[in-house]
Design a protein around this motif. Structure first.
Motif, short mmCIF file in Angstrom:
data_model
loop_
_atom_site.label_atom_id
_atom_site.label_comp_id
_atom_site.label_asym_id
_atom_site.label_seq_id
_atom_site.Cartn_x
_atom_site.Cartn_y
_atom_site.Cartn_z
N THR A 252 0.83 -1.21 0.00
CA THR A 252 0.00 0.00 0.00
C THR A 252 0.86 1.26 0.00
OG1 THR A 252 -2.01 0.95 0.93
CG2 THR A 252 -0.31 0.33 2.51
N ILE A 253 2.02 1.22 0.64
CA ILE A 253 2.93 2.36 0.60
C ILE A 253 3.44 2.57 -0.83
CG2 ILE A 253 5.17 3.26 1.34
CD1 ILE A 253 4.65 1.80 4.04
N GLY A 254 3.93 1.49 -1.44
CA GLY A 254 4.45 1.60 -2.81
C GLY A 254 3.37 1.99 -3.80
N SER A 255 2.15 1.53 -3.58
CA SER A 255 1.05 1.79 -4.53
C SER A 255 0.68 3.27 -4.59
CB SER A 255 -0.18 0.98 -4.13
OG SER A 255 0.08 -0.39 -4.18
N PHE A 256 0.78 3.95 -3.46
CA PHE A 256 0.31 5.33 -3.40
C PHE A 256 1.44 6.36 -3.36
CE2 PHE A 256 -3.38 2.96 -1.74
CZ PHE A 256 -4.33 3.39 -2.64
N LEU A 257 2.69 5.90 -3.49
CA LEU A 257 3.80 6.85 -3.42
C LEU A 257 3.76 7.87 -4.56
CD1 LEU A 257 7.12 5.14 -2.26
CD2 LEU A 257 5.64 6.73 -1.05
N ILE A 258 3.52 7.39 -5.79
CA ILE A 258 3.52 8.33 -6.92
C ILE A 258 2.42 9.37 -6.73
CG2 ILE A 258 3.11 8.55 -9.40
CD1 ILE A 258 4.60 5.99 -9.85
N ASN A 259 1.25 8.94 -6.28
CA ASN A 259 0.18 9.91 -6.01
C ASN A 259 0.56 10.83 -4.85
OD1 ASN A 259 -2.04 9.18 -7.90
ND2 ASN A 259 -1.87 7.21 -6.89
N PHE A 277 11.76 8.44 -9.06
CA PHE A 277 12.07 8.45 -7.63
C PHE A 277 11.54 7.22 -6.91
CE2 PHE A 277 12.90 12.86 -8.61
CZ PHE A 277 14.02 13.12 -7.83
N LEU A 278 10.58 6.53 -7.51
CA LEU A 278 10.15 5.25 -6.96
C LEU A 278 11.31 4.25 -7.01
CD1 LEU A 278 7.52 4.10 -5.76
CD2 LEU A 278 7.03 3.14 -8.02
N SER A 279 12.22 4.45 -7.97
CA SER A 279 13.40 3.59 -8.06
C SER A 279 14.29 3.77 -6.83
CB SER A 279 14.21 3.91 -9.32
OG SER A 279 13.52 3.52 -10.48
N TYR A 280 14.31 4.95 -6.25
CA TYR A 280 15.08 5.15 -5.02
C TYR A 280 14.43 4.40 -3.85
CZ TYR A 280 18.35 8.58 -6.86
OH TYR A 280 19.37 9.19 -7.56
N TYR A 281 13.11 4.35 -3.85
CA TYR A 281 12.39 3.61 -2.81
C TYR A 281 12.78 2.14 -2.86
CZ TYR A 281 8.35 1.44 -0.46
OH TYR A 281 7.54 0.69 0.36
N TRP A 282 12.66 1.52 -4.04
CA TRP A 282 13.00 0.11 -4.17
C TRP A 282 14.51 -0.11 -4.15
CZ3 TRP A 282 9.38 -2.97 -2.92
CH2 TRP A 282 8.05 -2.64 -3.17
N GLY A 283 15.26 0.90 -4.57
CA GLY A 283 16.71 0.80 -4.49
C GLY A 283 17.19 0.74 -3.05
N ILE A 395 10.50 7.72 0.80
CA ILE A 395 11.43 6.92 0.00
C ILE A 395 12.31 6.06 0.91
CG2 ILE A 395 13.44 7.06 -1.53
CD1 ILE A 395 12.09 9.45 -2.87
N ALA A 396 12.71 6.60 2.05
CA ALA A 396 13.59 5.87 2.97
C ALA A 396 12.94 4.62 3.54
CB ALA A 396 14.03 6.78 4.11
N ILE A 397 11.61 4.54 3.52
CA ILE A 397 10.93 3.35 4.05
C ILE A 397 11.39 2.10 3.33
CG2 ILE A 397 8.67 2.21 4.19
CD1 ILE A 397 7.47 4.94 4.83
N GLY A 398 11.70 2.23 2.04
CA GLY A 398 12.17 1.07 1.28
C GLY A 398 13.39 0.42 1.90
N ALA A 399 14.33 1.23 2.38
CA ALA A 399 15.56 0.69 2.97
C ALA A 399 15.27 -0.10 4.24
CB ALA A 399 16.55 1.83 3.26
N PHE A 400 14.26 0.32 4.99
CA PHE A 400 13.96 -0.35 6.26
C PHE A 400 12.92 -1.46 6.10
CE2 PHE A 400 15.74 3.78 7.26
CZ PHE A 400 16.71 3.44 8.19
N ASN A 401 12.22 -1.46 4.97
CA ASN A 401 11.37 -2.60 4.62
C ASN A 401 12.22 -3.79 4.20
OD1 ASN A 401 8.65 -2.08 5.01
ND2 ASN A 401 8.42 -1.00 3.07
N SER A 402 13.41 -3.51 3.77
CA SER A 402 14.28 -4.43 3.04
C SER A 402 14.30 -5.86 3.55
CB SER A 402 15.71 -3.87 3.03
OG SER A 402 16.17 -3.65 4.36
N ILE A 403 14.59 -6.05 4.83
CA ILE A 403 14.82 -7.40 5.35
C ILE A 403 13.61 -7.97 6.07
CG2 ILE A 403 17.34 -7.32 5.47
CD1 ILE A 403 15.08 -6.46 8.43
N LEU A 404 12.51 -7.24 6.09
CA LEU A 404 11.37 -7.68 6.89
C LEU A 404 10.77 -8.99 6.36
CD1 LEU A 404 9.57 -4.32 7.73
CD2 LEU A 404 11.40 -5.49 8.95
#
Length: 479
Positions: A252-259, A277-283, A395-404
């Motif tokens: 849900t975070i990734g789905s609504f980031l662009i909006n 910039f979504l690439s930075y989230y997943w990056g 965007i930083a949430i992606g880095a902390f979602n990483s290993i969950l």
């Protein structure tokens, strides 16, 4: 034909024999990471074409992740009544079946674009997701058992790192293909035809490659208990809930980031800019998973481990930095790098991510608790602030979602032996959270706006703190 041992891991001392098969499996993770995150590009794309509400646009994720629930539930029913399918046919054949379904789902985008019906797109996504579901059921435990049990989380983090690499490329490649290469910048469904045919061809080709290369096809020769015995394992049941809320929160975070990025109070970006910039989230997720594979691996020299982690973090960041700098202007590619002054917050959060791994150490449950807590803080910042701080916190949430995901998964299948595949199907079934929670946030966003609607994933990550503190513990079964 290898036999799946009781421990649910590869035989001791066989780790080196499985290095090449593991490298092959990592490419599967790359492919389904890529195709899954394409949904985040599809949502704003189809929302504008079909003039959808946020709730209707979220049906894309509902169709995609709803398939995870239906297919996994069917798998589980078969496993308890007829015997575990993958334990019978082997992980290799299970992976091939998943790849073929993925290829078929991608190819169905062509007729969906011709008829220009939103419902047909949702059907194509369902077929595609059915293939990804089979891959999830087969490949996640397969990656975990290709080596020693104590480093299972490390291997799964490494494989998930390549999953995130695919996810990092997807928004950029998707934006270029959909808005530039196969269209003149005007948003139409026709621009979806060729890209998804290409994706489908790649899945078919990969299925052929997997068929003819030498991969150990683990099978389980032990008789499973009849009925729902696996649900007696407390850490499995609580892990199922953890997967549900984690995937729901992440999707849900990734789905609504662009909006979210489109809000004038945040960045005022259009879809094409937001995709970059979504690439930075997943990056960030990619960097975190690579670091997690080292942090929870078998390297004993802490100095070398920390230096290796720092070097890998810098190298991965530079890959993301240059990938997002590639531009396509009317067929002419150029390199337009973002000034470092504009991404200083992202670099700051990567440093925090690195330090968090040092604090968490090699304990999956401790890292899970710490990272879920940090995500809640970042979500709170997104909700109460505006501008660059809210933008880069998202965007930083992606880095902390990483290993969950990998940490929850390995904690939930720990010490299950012959029940590993069956538990895996239950865990994958809980990916349905990615179908339901975006729908919930979409409905909330229609009422109170996108920014405030991010309160929904806060509740999701709160449960993960509990699972990392207490829920993961393996308790004796009461017969």
């Amino acid at each position: 034909m290898a036999v799946l041992p009781n421990s649910g891991t590869a035989p001791t001392g066989a780790t080196q024999n499985y290095r090449k098969p593991f490298l092959t499996i990592t490419f599967l993770f790359f492919m389904w990471g890529f195709i899954t995150v394409m949904n985040d590009v599809l949502i704003p794309h189809l929302k504008e074409v079909f003039e959808l509400s946020y709730f209707q646009a979220a049906l894309i994720q509902f169709a995609f992740f709803g398939a995870f629930f239906i297919i996994s539930l069917g798998y589980f029913i078969i496993s308890v009544s007829k015997g575990d399918p993958i334990s019978k046919i082997g992980y290799k054949n299970g992976i091939i079946i998943g790849l073929l379904l993925c290829g078929l789902g991608c190819c169905l985008f062509y007729p969906a674009a011709i008829f220009q019906r939103y419902g047909i797109f949702l059907s194509a996504l369902f077929v595609l997701a059915s293939g990804v579901t089979i891959l999830q059921i087969a490949a996640n435990p397969y990656a975990a058992i290709l080596g020693k049990q104590e480093t299972a989380s490390s291997r799964l983090n490494l494989a998930q790192g390549f999953n995130s690499f695919g996810a990092t490329l997807a928004p950029l490649v998707g934006a270029i293909l959909l808005y530039k290469v196969f269209s003149n910048g005007e948003i139409t469904v026709d621009s979806l035809k060729i890209p998804y045919l290409i994706y489908g061809g790649m899945f078919f080709l990969l299925a052929i490659i997997i068929k003819f290369i030498n991969l150990p096809s683990f099978k389980n020769t032990e008789q499973l208990e009849k009925g729902l015995y696996v649900l007696k394992f407390r850490h499995v049941v609580l892990g199922m809930i953890a997967i549900f809320v984690y995937v729901g929160g992440e999707v849900t975070i990734g789905s609504f980031l662009i909006n979210f990025f489109k809000l004038d109070s945040i960045a005022g970006m259009d879809e094409s800019q937001g995709g970059v910039f979504l690439s930075y989230y997943w990056g960030g997720a990619m960097i975190g998973r690579f670091l997690g594979s080292i942090a929870m691996g078998s390297m004993t020299d802490k100095t070398k481990k920390y230096l290796f982690m720092a070097g890998l973090s810098v190298l991965s960041f530079m890959v993301i930095y240059f990938i997002t700098g590639v531009k396509n202007n009317d067929g002419a590619f150029s390199l337009e790098l973002i000034p470092f002054a504009q991404i200083q917050f992202f670099i700051f959060f990567l440093i925090i991510n690195y330090l968090a791994f040092l604090v968490g150490g090699s304990k999956p449950h401790r890292v899970l608790t710490l990272f879920a807590s940090i995500v809640i803080i970042l979500l709170a910042i997104m909700i109460v602030t505006n501008g660059a701080i809210a933008f880069w916190s998202a965007i930083a949430i992606g880095a902390f979602n990483s290993i969950l995901w990998s940490n929850i998964f390995t904690l939930a299948i720990k010490d299950l032996g012959k029940y590993t595949s069956q538990a895996s199907s239950l865990l994958v079934m809980m990916i349905v959270g990615g179908a339901l929670i975006p729908i919930l946030q979409g409905a909330v966003a229609d009422e109170i706006g996108i920014q405030l609607s991010f309160i929904i994933p806060v509740f999701c990550y709160s449960y993960l703190i509990f699972y990392g503190l207490k829920g993961y513990q393996v308790k004796p079964i009461k017969e």
